[in-house]
Design a protein around this motif. Structure first.
Motif, PDB file in Angstrom:
ATOM      1  N   LEU A 276       0.818  -1.217   0.000  1.00 17.62           N
ATOM      2  CA  LEU A 276       0.000   0.000   0.000  1.00 17.62           C
ATOM      3  C   LEU A 276       0.848   1.262   0.000  1.00 17.62           C
ATOM      4  O   LEU A 276       0.731   2.125   0.847  1.00 17.62           O
ATOM      5  CB  LEU A 276      -0.935   0.006   1.210  1.00 17.62           C
ATOM      6  N   GLY A 277       1.716   1.351  -0.992  1.00 14.08           N
ATOM      7  CA  GLY A 277       2.517   2.547  -1.131  1.00 14.08           C
ATOM      8  C   GLY A 277       3.931   2.389  -0.632  1.00 14.08           C
ATOM      9  O   GLY A 277       4.796   3.186  -0.957  1.00 14.08           O
ATOM     10  N   GLY A 278       4.207   1.368   0.202  1.00 17.14           N
ATOM     11  CA  GLY A 278       5.556   1.120   0.680  1.00 17.14           C
ATOM     12  C   GLY A 278       6.148  -0.049  -0.072  1.00 17.14           C
ATOM     13  O   GLY A 278       5.455  -0.743  -0.781  1.00 17.14           O
ATOM     14  N   CYS A 279       7.436  -0.280   0.049  1.00 23.92           N
ATOM     15  CA  CYS A 279       8.092  -1.371  -0.660  1.00 23.92           C
ATOM     16  C   CYS A 279       8.368  -2.517   0.292  1.00 23.92           C
ATOM     17  O   CYS A 279       8.729  -2.305   1.429  1.00 23.92           O
ATOM     18  CB  CYS A 279       9.407  -0.898  -1.288  1.00 23.92           C
ATOM     19  N   ALA A 280       8.209  -3.732  -0.216  1.00 25.84           N
ATOM     20  CA  ALA A 280       8.502  -4.904   0.600  1.00 25.84           C
ATOM     21  C   ALA A 280       8.730  -6.091  -0.299  1.00 25.84           C
ATOM     22  O   ALA A 280       8.169  -6.171  -1.383  1.00 25.84           O
ATOM     23  CB  ALA A 280       7.331  -5.185   1.538  1.00 25.84           C
TER      24      ALA A 280
ATOM     25  N   VAL B  20       0.351   5.396   4.589  1.00 27.30           N
ATOM     26  CA  VAL B  20       0.870   4.328   5.443  1.00 27.30           C
ATOM     27  C   VAL B  20       1.940   4.911   6.357  1.00 27.30           C
ATOM     28  O   VAL B  20       2.912   5.505   5.878  1.00 27.30           O
ATOM     29  CB  VAL B  20       1.475   3.191   4.593  1.00 27.30           C
ATOM     30  N   PRO B  21       1.808   4.750   7.671  1.00 27.14           N
ATOM     31  CA  PRO B  21       2.830   5.275   8.592  1.00 27.14           C
ATOM     32  C   PRO B  21       4.202   4.666   8.314  1.00 27.14           C
ATOM     33  O   PRO B  21       4.317   3.496   7.933  1.00 27.14           O
ATOM     34  CB  PRO B  21       2.306   4.855   9.967  1.00 27.14           C
ATOM     35  N   ASP B  22       5.225   5.467   8.513  1.00 28.54           N
ATOM     36  CA  ASP B  22       6.588   4.964   8.321  1.00 28.54           C
ATOM     37  C   ASP B  22       6.881   3.776   9.225  1.00 28.54           C
ATOM     38  O   ASP B  22       7.626   2.861   8.848  1.00 28.54           O
ATOM     39  CB  ASP B  22       7.604   6.078   8.586  1.00 28.54           C
ATOM     40  N   SER B  23       6.289   3.775  10.414  1.00 30.00           N
ATOM     41  CA  SER B  23       6.515   2.665  11.343  1.00 30.00           C
ATOM     42  C   SER B  23       5.978   1.357  10.757  1.00 30.00           C
ATOM     43  O   SER B  23       6.600   0.293  10.928  1.00 30.00           O
ATOM     44  CB  SER B  23       5.835   2.953  12.686  1.00 30.00           C
ATOM     45  N   ALA B  24       4.848   1.442  10.038  1.00 28.48           N
ATOM     46  CA  ALA B  24       4.286   0.236   9.421  1.00 28.48           C
ATOM     47  C   ALA B  24       5.182  -0.254   8.295  1.00 28.48           C
ATOM     48  O   ALA B  24       5.407  -1.457   8.133  1.00 28.48           O
ATOM     49  CB  ALA B  24       2.883   0.527   8.898  1.00 28.48           C
ATOM     50  N   LYS B  25       5.718   0.692   7.520  1.00 28.87           N
ATOM     51  CA  LYS B  25       6.608   0.305   6.428  1.00 28.87           C
ATOM     52  C   LYS B  25       7.868  -0.379   6.946  1.00 28.87           C
ATOM     53  O   LYS B  25       8.314  -1.390   6.400  1.00 28.87           O
ATOM     54  CB  LYS B  25       6.987   1.541   5.605  1.00 28.87           C
ATOM     55  N   SER B  26       8.434   0.172   8.018  1.00 31.10           N
ATOM     56  CA  SER B  26       9.669  -0.403   8.545  1.00 31.10           C
ATOM     57  C   SER B  26       9.417  -1.776   9.160  1.00 31.10           C
ATOM     58  O   SER B  26      10.236  -2.704   9.010  1.00 31.10           O
ATOM     59  CB  SER B  26      10.300   0.536   9.575  1.00 31.10           C
ATOM     60  N   ARG B  27       8.282  -1.952   9.835  1.00 34.64           N
ATOM     61  CA  ARG B  27       7.958  -3.253  10.414  1.00 34.64           C
ATOM     62  C   ARG B  27       7.678  -4.273   9.321  1.00 34.64           C
ATOM     63  O   ARG B  27       8.063  -5.441   9.447  1.00 34.64           O
ATOM     64  CB  ARG B  27       6.755  -3.112  11.356  1.00 34.64           C
ATOM     65  N   PHE B  28       7.018  -3.834   8.279  1.00 36.65           N
ATOM     66  CA  PHE B  28       6.742  -4.735   7.161  1.00 36.65           C
ATOM     67  C   PHE B  28       8.046  -5.195   6.524  1.00 36.65           C
ATOM     68  O   PHE B  28       8.229  -6.377   6.219  1.00 36.65           O
ATOM     69  CB  PHE B  28       5.873  -4.016   6.120  1.00 36.65           C
TER      70      PHE B  28
END
Length: 246
Positions: free
Chosen positions: A18-22, A76-84
Motif C-alpha cells: 500500500l505505497g511502501g516497498c517490501a 501508510v505510517p513509516d513505522s508500518a513500512k519499517s515493520r513490514f
C-alpha cells in the motif's frame, strides 16, 4: 512437454505494501531459476516493433497498474513500512515463526493493509496450512481487490487443489489489475497448457510473457516451439479429416 510444478517459495521481485516497498516471497515459477529481469522496452519515437508480440507487450505496459495507483493514495505510517520490511527480512532468512508473529501483530494494528495479509498467506502456505493461506489471501483481496499478488497466489493454490476454473478467474483478475504482470501471465499460460488443454491461449500467454522480458526465458522458448508443433500437427490432422469427408 515436461514441466516442473513450480515452488511457491521462489523469491522474486520487490512489490508494494500500500505505497511502501517490501519483498514478497510466494509467487510460483516454472523452474528453480530466478525469473528474468523485466524492464520497459522502449520503441523508437514514431516506430513500433515489427514483432506482433512486442507490440502487444508495449500496449500492455502502457496500461495502468491499478494496485500501485490505489496504493499511492493510502497514507501508510513509516513505522508500518519499517515493520513490514523487517518481516520481509525475516522471511528471507527463513524465520517463519518470527515473521508470522510480526505480521499477526501488524494485522491487529493495521488491519486494512492488504499486503500484511498477503504475507501471512505466504507464511501459512510455507507451513503447509493451505486453507489458512487461502483465507488470508482472500482477506487481502477483500480489502483491496486490485492486489494482483494475492490473486496470483490464490490462482496457484487453487490450481494445486484441482479447482482450475477458480484458478483461472484469479489469474484473470491479477492481469486485469496489472496487465504487464509477467508471473500471472506465465502461470495462466501453464494453466491453459497443462490443465485446461487450451493450447492456443497458452501459446499467446507464453509469447506475451517472453515479449515482456528483456532477456528471453530459454525454457519458455522451448515450450513455445513445442506448442507450435502441436498446433501445426493438430491443424494438419483436422485438414486431413475434412478432406476425407468431402
Amino acid at each position: 512437454m515436461k514441466y516442473s510444478k513450480g515452488v511457491s517459495g521462489s523469491l522474486i521481485a520487490v512489490t508494494l505494501l500500500l505505497g511502501g516497498c517490501a519483498t514478497f516471497d510466494g509467487i510460483v515459477t516454472r523452474s528453480n531459476t530466478t525469473p528474468p529481469k523485466v524492464e520497459q522496452p522502449i520503441a523508437p519515437k514514431g516506430l513500433l516493433p515489427s514483432d506482433p508480440w512486442q507490440r502487444e507487450a508495449l500496449v500492455l505496459q502502457a496500461k495502468p497498474n491499478r494496485y500501485q495507483e490505489e496504493s499511492a493514495l493510502v497514507n501508510v505510517p513509516d513505522s508500518a513500512k519499517s515493520r513490514f520490511a523487517a518481516g520481509a527480512q525475516l522471511l528471507k532468512q527463513g524465520k517463519l515463526d518470527e515473521a508470522k508473529s510480526l505480521y499477526e501483530t501488524m494485522s491487529q494494528h493495521y488491519p486494512a493493509l492488504s499486503g500484511v495479509w498477503v504475507q501471512l498467506g505466504s507464511i501459512a502456505e510455507k507451513q503447509a496450512h493451505v486453507e489458512q493461506a487461502i483465507a488470508y489471501l482472500r482477506q487481502a483481496i477483500n480489502l483491496q481487490t486490485s492486489n494482483y499478488l494475492a490473486h496470483n497466489h490464490l490462482g496457484m493454490l487453487y490450481r494445486q487443489q484441482g479447482k482450475f476454473s477458480v484458478a483461472l478467474n484469479h489469474y484473470n483478475q491479477a492481469l486485469d489489475s496489472w496487465p504487464a504482470f509477467t508471473q500471472a501471465r506465465l502461470n495462466r499460460g501453464i494453466l491453459y497448457d497443462l490443465y485446461l488443454g487450451e493450447k492456443e491461449q497458452a501459446l499467446a500467454d507464453y509469447q506475451v510473457y517472453q515479449a515482456l522480458l528483456t532477456q528471453p526465458d530459454r525454457k519458455v522458448k522451448s515450450w513455445i516451439a513445442d506448442l507450435e508443433r502441436q498446433l501445426q500437427a493438430s491443424n494438419a490432422s483436422s485438414g486431413s479429416i475434412k478432406e476425407d469427408a468431402l
